[in-house]
Design a protein around this motif. Structure first.
Motif, PDB file in Angstrom:
ATOM      1  N   SER A  82       0.922  -1.179  -0.013  1.00  0.00           N
ATOM      2  CA  SER A  82      -0.053  -0.121   0.156  1.00  0.00           C
ATOM      3  C   SER A  82       0.844   1.350   0.033  1.00  0.00           C
ATOM      4  O   SER A  82       0.698   2.251  -0.580  1.00  0.00           O
ATOM      5  N   ALA A 117      -7.040   4.684   4.678  1.00  0.00           N
ATOM      6  CA  ALA A 117      -7.873   4.164   3.637  1.00  0.00           C
ATOM      7  C   ALA A 117      -9.030   5.299   3.297  1.00  0.00           C
ATOM      8  O   ALA A 117      -9.304   5.400   2.216  1.00  0.00           O
ATOM      9  N   LEU A 163      -5.423  -1.398   1.371  1.00  0.00           N
ATOM     10  CA  LEU A 163      -5.712  -1.077   2.698  1.00  0.00           C
ATOM     11  C   LEU A 163      -7.006  -2.125   3.079  1.00  0.00           C
ATOM     12  O   LEU A 163      -7.016  -2.458   4.323  1.00  0.00           O
ATOM     13  N   GLU A 164      -7.700  -2.165   2.429  1.00  0.00           N
ATOM     14  CA  GLU A 164      -9.158  -3.054   2.678  1.00  0.00           C
ATOM     15  C   GLU A 164      -8.744  -4.379   2.854  1.00  0.00           C
ATOM     16  O   GLU A 164      -9.559  -5.282   3.663  1.00  0.00           O
ATOM     17  N   LEU A 189      -6.210   1.770  -1.792  1.00  0.00           N
ATOM     18  CA  LEU A 189      -7.342   1.622  -0.913  1.00  0.00           C
ATOM     19  C   LEU A 189      -7.757   0.031  -1.001  1.00  0.00           C
ATOM     20  O   LEU A 189      -7.846  -0.468   0.103  1.00  0.00           O
TER      21      LEU A 189
END
Length: 995
Positions: free
Chosen positions: A392, A456, A408-409, A405
């Motif tokens: 990330s 995020a 991070l999810e 994103l």
């Protein structure tokens, strides 16, 4: 079509863009290969890049990185020259352009970073293609990551020069209803510069020719029929079936085409099958050394296995000679799908372990992201979580916020599954920016789950995934309800405010108010300063006034206390704008100029952008349009150089405003068009449409004005009513209603605005609106239907005018204009007020407004009957007519012409002799003028006022007309005029009110 595109590009006409779609196996890759060979024969440089599928995770910008690497090999000097000065930014796509990053590098979030990278990439390609024809091929868009899709869309919208062909391919059968590529294809379909080519399946005749080419012999009709029926014309399946039949492989005739894809793999030696399974799970292309590390074969055995797979046409060497890929992705997918779940996890673990042991097995710019994908698909949360977080960081460094994103999810998904000791050992690098934002110790060794959510949320905001970002902030605030941390909570509320406004879900004030309550009483911090700065900016846009000034001053003080340089500059910019609106013009402009210079000197891109929007706007608001234009031209250069696309759109929009005022309407329309071309953001699009509507209305194009007004209204929406949007909308709405003769609608709209009132600092929008309304009432003075309610409207207009400030010459001039129109509306149309208004506007550079006022001044002078006044009126009309003609302001030009005709004043050239149905009636020119008014139902006194003659003279003309027409009364004369069509509607006196 492909050859034609290359020819057009080679001539330098304009870059060519093509989208090639078709189902898997239909022949897209073969067509691209043939086209690439033909292009090279014609002297073009071909740069090929393919979207990478690793699991379901595309690497950020992978096809562009590969293509630029190919360009660098082919044209090293040209590419180096084109990238000169921007190597560090472009290294996000092509790492070879810059040296290694310093240890411990942390990258600041930059809202404009992605846009800047896109702009630099476009300029790079244009420069390289200026001297050489370049074909840029991007394959397999159906696997493209979000950042790649956004960059491609940007290039196809903005590339304007260069001998360049951009060709992108995709699988049409993979583009299901929710596939992320579908909206991009719909958007590109609307671009004039993009052509679509759909590659269909072969006919029976074409299948026959293909089989003949493969087998080098003419096939039997029965064989053609069988293969055509089985393959349904798919070129790849035709080849597989033909080869299988030729080799006598009866399995190739099974009912399952999927089995057909595996037939030739299963015919390989065991070691070659093993290698095929390894390569299938490694990605689109896998490096030789990595295959060796994972396959676990002796070098000779590995080479024999690879040779067998290549000879069987299952694998192909990679174009750069450093690895292998499947000849067709359908075969790779079939082999991968055939793996057992445990087998797939084990292969991914071995890939990850090999990369951990030797990072040099893959290109440096891919290692972190591929390692994260391998560990994730190995289902090892303890190893996957830190790898995904490192990936990330790399995605953020590349400005690939959509991929950041997603990673991070994935980290959130892995968080609870990872052991506590793993989470405790995580470094906070991935969330350094969020920690800085809400004042936490970013050097702390422990990464908090809230840090993950904060990062995020930022990535979602920057990537345009605002709905996902809103859900993330909601989750964070729910956790903070359980364990309160005011600073963190306030920070998340500020993010929600921004996201809610961007999503059109509200004006964001409730969220800012909650954040203010959370930081109240706490020591000064970055969060506190940011909350105050956001509150001040919100107030400037929604409720300007003394409270907004106080909020801005507090924001500046807090930002200085905590050393938040960007927040301080932004707050000072807000404060300066509020000071200008409050009448402290010199002090406010000095503050704004100082901030602008500091932002440019320090390279603060976000503040540079905002200052080159707000400062010119403030200058325009006080009538210093030429000064605003000079600054806006600088702003365009700066925002474009920095890649600040949305800010560039705002600058273009403000430039359109100032050019309109200066009477440079064609340039203004072009500037508004540029604003609409560089952004899809709603508010700049609405502003650009409204600016074009203003000019269309002034030119008499009411249909176009109505359409543009509707566009602007839709773009602005109703969720966030700001005076800077609602008042210009009201002005154009009122002007359009007047032009179309809808006085009742115009009055209703005016009363809504007057009932709401004009907030402090909105005089730049209020004065033109009052002038337009007063002019409409004055024009309607003779209309009986307009009598009811007129006195109340005029009273409200006078009251509103008294409430507005006149602290700048432009506002003083508008005040005089409004007063002159109100005098005319009350029947006291004397030259004095118009002389004052004209004198005031002559000191300004506003040619259209001045021309309108000169026309009214001339009308008042002609009503005096004084010969000297007639001479002066003629000169005023001549000047007004010249300006109207230059601008294309047809309603004003018609009104000036009609007034000159009524007064029998030449406008500088001999009038053309009138011809038409009236010629045989024996009417003089003046009698024609009188008959036109008789036909319009005017009395002798009204005719006298219109034509600047006495009632007695008007009566004589009427008598002469009745005699010449052989009629007994005015009604019959009007009937004759209408029957003969003597006076088209466009010449009717009532049309004057639309000017």
């Amino acid at each position: 079509m492909l050859g034609d595109a290359l020819s057009r590009a080679a001539t330098g006409a304009e870059p060519q863009a093509l989208l090639l779609g078709g189902e898997a196996g239909v022949g897209k890759t073969r067509l691209v290969e043939e086209f690439a060979a033909a292009a090279r024969d014609r002297g073009a440089v071909v740069a090929l890049g393919g979207c990478v599928e690793i699991g379901a995770d595309g690497l950020p910008f992978a096809p562009f990185s590969t293509a630029l690497r190919a360009l660098r090999r082919e044209l090293p000097e040209d590419l180096a020259a084109a990238a000169a000065g921007q190597e560090d930014e472009l290294a996000r796509l092509l790492p070879e352009l810059a040296g290694p990053a310093p240890a411990g590098r942390t990258d600041r979030h930059d809202e404009e970073g992605t846009a800047r990278l896109f702009e630099l990439t476009a300029r790079l390609l244009e420069r390289v293609a200026a001297r050489h024809p370049v074909v840029l091929v991007l394959e397999d868009l159906h696997w493209a990551d979000t950042s790649t899709r956004h960059l491609l869309a940007y290039l196809l919208r903005t590339l304007r020069t260069g001998r360049l062909v951009v060709l992108a391919t995709y699988r049409s059968d993979d583009i299901h209803r929710r596939h992320p590529l579908r909206p991009l294809l719909a958007e590109l379909d609307r671009l004039r510069t993009v052509r679509r080519l759909d590659l269909g399946r072969f006919t029976r005749e074409e299948v026959g020719r293909q089989i003949a080419g493969i087998l080098d012999t003419e096939p039997e009709a029965r064989q053609i029929d069988c293969i055509f029926e089985r393959s349904d014309g798919n070129a790849f399946f035709v080849e597989e079936l033909a080869v299988a039949a030729h080799e006598g492989c009866r399995t190739g005739l099974s009912d399952s085409l999927r089995d057909l894809l595996l037939v030739r793999v299963e015919a390989l030696p065991d070691s070659a099958q093993r290698v095929a399974r390894v390569v299938a799970e490694g990605g689109s292309t896998v490096e030789h050394r990595l295959i060796a590390a994972v396959a676990g074969l002796a070098e000779d055995d590995l080479l024999d296995a690879l040779r067998a797979a290549v000879h069987a046409n299952i694998l192909l060497p990679a174009p750069d000679g450093d690895g292998y890929r499947f000849r067709h992705s359908l075969v790779r997918e079939a082999v991968s799908d055939d793996l057992l779940p445990g087998e797939r996890s084990r292969l991914n673990r071995r890939y990850a372990e090999a990369l951990d042991a030797d990072p040099t097995l893959v290109p440096a710019d891919e290692r972190v992201l591929r390692l994260a994908s391998y560990w994730y698909r190995a289902h090892d949360a303890a190893r996957a979580l830190p790898a995904v977080l490192d990936a990330s960081v790399e995605a953020r460094h590349r400005h690939a916020y959509a991929e950041q994103l997603r990673l991070l999810e994935r980290a959130m998904e892995l968080w609870d599954a990872a052991p506590e000791e793993v989470r405790a050992a995580l470094r906070p690098l991935a969330c350094a920016e969020a920690r800085r934002a809400y004042g936490c110790d970013r050097t702390a060794p422990v990464l908090c789950y809230l840090d993950l959510l904060a990062e995020a949320a930022i990535a979602g905001k920057l990537s345009g995934e605002r709905e996902r970002a809103l859900k993330i902030t909601k989750r964070a605030l729910h956790l903070l309800d359980e364990e309160p941390e005011p600073l963190r909570a306030a920070w998340f509320w500020t993010q929600r405010s921004v996201l809610i406004q961007a999503q059109g879900r509200g004006d964001g004030w409730r969220e800012i108010g909650i954040a203010q309550e959370l930081v109240r009483g706490l020591p000064p911090s970055h969060v506190h300063a940011e909350v105050l700065a956001m509150a001040a900016n919100w107030a400037m846009l929604h409720e300007p006034g003394p409270d907004a000034v106080t909020a801005a001053e507090r924001a500046v003080d807090y930002a200085r206390m905590v050393g938040a340089a960007d927040i301080e500059l932004n707050a000072r910019l807000t404060l300066g704008g509020l000071m200008v609106d409050a009448g402290r013009i010199d002090a406010g402009l000095a503050e704004m100029y100082e901030v602008t210079e500091a932002a440019v000197a320090r390279g603060r891109s976000a503040v540079v952008a905002r200052s080159h929007v707000n400062l010119p706007s403030a200058l325009e608001g006080i009538g210093r349009s030429r000064e605003a234009v000079a600054l806006l031209r600088q702003g365009i250069d700066l925002t474009r150089r920095m890649g600040l696309v949305e800010s560039e759109a705002w600058v273009w929009g403000n430039l359109a405003d100032s050019l309109t005022v200066l009477g440079r309407w064609d340039e203004a329309v072009e500037a508004a068009g540029r604003a609409r071309a560089v952004t899809q953001a709603a508010t700049p699009l609405g502003g650009a449409a409204l600016k074009c509507a203003v000019i269309a209305l002034a030119r008499g194009a009411t249909d176009a004005a109505a359409r543009l007004l509707a566009e602007a209204r839709t773009a602005y929406g109703t969720h966030d009513p700001m005076p800077q949007n609602t008042l210009p909308l009201a002005l154009v709405t009122l002007g359009l209603a007047v032009a179309e003769g809808r006085l009742a609608d115009a009055r209703a709209g005016l009363l809504r605005v007057l009932d709401a009132g004009f907030p402090p600092g909105t005089q730049r929008y209020a004065w033109p609106l009052l002038a337009t309304a007063a002019e409409a009432e004055a024009d309607a003075r003779h209309l009986p239907a307009a009598e009811e309610g007129r006195d109340e409207i005029l009273r409200r207009l006078r009251t509103a005018a008294k409430s507005l400030t006149t602290g700048a010459p432009v506002w003083v001039a508008h005040d005089k204009w409004v007063r002159a129109e109100l005098h005319r509306a009350e029947g006291h149309d004397t030259p004095g007020p118009w002389a004052e208004a004209v004198t005031a506007f002559e000191a300004l550079e506003r040619p259209y407004e001045l021309a309108r006022l000169r026309r009214r001044f001339a009308e008042a002078l002609l009503a005096t009957g004084d010969e000297h006044d007639r001479d002066r009126a003629r000169e005023l009309l001549r000047l007004a007519h010249a300006v109207a003609g230059h601008l294309g302001a047809r309603p004003l030009a018609d009104a000036v012409t009609l007034l000159a005709q009524r007064a029998r004043l030449p406008l500088g050239r001999t009038a053309e002799p009138l011809t038409g149905p009236a010629d045989g009636l024996g009417l003089t020119g003046r009698e024609r003028d009188v008959l036109r008014l008789v036909a319009d139902g005017r009395t002798n006194r009204q005719i006298a006022e219109e034509l600047f003659i006495s009632p007695k003279t008007a009566s004589v003309h009427v008598s002469n007309i009745l005699t010449k027409l052989g009629v007994s009364g005015r009604g019959e004369a009007a009937a004759v005029a209408h029957r003969l069509g003597l006076f088209p509607a466009a010449e009717a006196v009532t049309s004057e009110s639309s000017a």
